[in-house]
Design an enzyme around this catalytic site. Structure first.
Site, PDB file in Angstrom:
ATOM      1  CE  LYS A 209      -2.497   3.400   1.822  1.00 48.97           C
ATOM      2  NZ  LYS A 209      -1.917   4.612   2.454  1.00 48.97           N
ATOM      3  CG  ASP A 228      -7.142   3.295   2.490  1.00 45.83           C
ATOM      4  OD1 ASP A 228      -7.779   3.101   1.443  1.00 45.83           O
ATOM      5  OD2 ASP A 228      -7.405   4.207   3.283  1.00 45.83           O
TER       6      ASP A 228
END
Length: 282
Positions: A209, A228
């Site tokens: 991420k 996320d």
DNA sequence: CGCCAGGTGCTGA
DNA sequence: TCAGCACATGGC
């Protein structure tokens, strides 16, 4: 003071969509940094008014930073492929992906992991106050973002005292990696997305991420699609609310949205967060 | 108070 | 490849 034409642009949406953590709104102006130069900007009648403390801030740099030089209609039509993202585009049209400094983006998103935006802003502010250079513009006082060399020599204990928590050793180690030249961060925009992401994943505290955030916001790799918790929620729309691993969501999103998937991601992220906050106030 | 937040690294199946 | 767990801290 100078002006830059800014059609089809929303300064508000761009600066409040969670891709940058250091702009502050004060007295009708947004104050922030282009690299290490402090600037203030406001949007007025389809143009951007800009005032800077030093001559390094040129109209061309402003156009680059705010991505006013891209073919915006072409990007939007390439990602406008389903009803959810279509609503997001209609709602926040003018949102653009900034072209931020690579190191600042890397350091910021290491701090961002498993955290909320308010505290991320606070942590970065503490870092800048402690190790940045003080600057002033009119009444505004701020601090430049510390160089990797500055953070590399700070002890883990000191970083923890700024509120970084368990991210302190990650940031310190990654600062060393960049300071040593082992990660040529500003050159990652010249290689392809896959190679840039691989290089970023070599840093402490950088997983899928964070690497995607840095690739997208700091390295101009618009195919990057950071996922996320908010994006997990947004993407349940495509899978009838089933739970899917982030790796599979990532594969799907890149195929679904194409080479500008990162723009779709930013629209969806801002859209679902905005929905939540509007409902929360009602 | 408990829950949440722009997750990562590590471990064990 | 995937799930489960620890990890710091402040805002709400």
């Amino acid at each position: 003071m100078f002006e830059v034409p800014a059609a089809d642009f929303s300064l508000q949406a761009t600066l409040t969509s969670g891709q940058t953590f250091r702009w502050t709104f004060h007295g009708e102006w947004w104050y922030g940094f282009l690299g290490s130069s402090v600037v203030k900007v406001r949007q007025d009648d389809g143009c951007l008014k800009v005032e800077a403390a030093d001559a390094a801030v040129t109209p061309e740099r402003v156009r680059r930073y705010f991505a006013l030089d891209v073919d915006y209609p072409a990007i939007l039509s390439s990602i406008d492929v389903d009803m959810q993202v279509h609503h997001a585009i209609v709602q926040h049209r003018g949102l653009r992906i900034l072209r931020q400094d690579g190191w600042e983006t890397l350091a910021s998103f290491i701090c961002a992991s498993f955290n909320n935006i308010k505290r991320i802003e606070g942590m970065i502010d503490h870092l800048c106050q402690a190790y940045g250079r003080p600057v002033a513009l009119n009444g505004f006082r701020g601090f430049s973002f510390p160089a990797p060399e500055s953070i590399a020599e700070v002890s883990e204990r000191r970083l923890r005292s700024l509120g970084l928590g368990y991210r302190a050793p990650y940031l310190r180690q990654t600062a060393r990696t960049v300071a040593d030249g082992a990660l040529p961060i500003e050159q990652l925009r010249r290689i392809d997305y896959e190679a840039a992401k691989r290089a970023l994943l070599g840093c402490e505290g950088v997983g899928d991420k964070v690497a995607d955030c840095v690739a997208l916001f700091g390295c101009e790799h618009y195919e990057a699609f950071p996922i996320d918790v908010w994006m997990e929620r947004a993407m349940r729309y495509y899978f009838r609310h089933r739970t899917i691993t982030r790796a599979r969501l990532h594969d799907y999103a890149r195929r679904h949205f194409g080479p500008y998937a990162g723009y779709a991601q930013q629209y969806l992220y801002h859209y679902v967060r905005q929905l939540r906050s509007v409902r929360g106030r009602a």
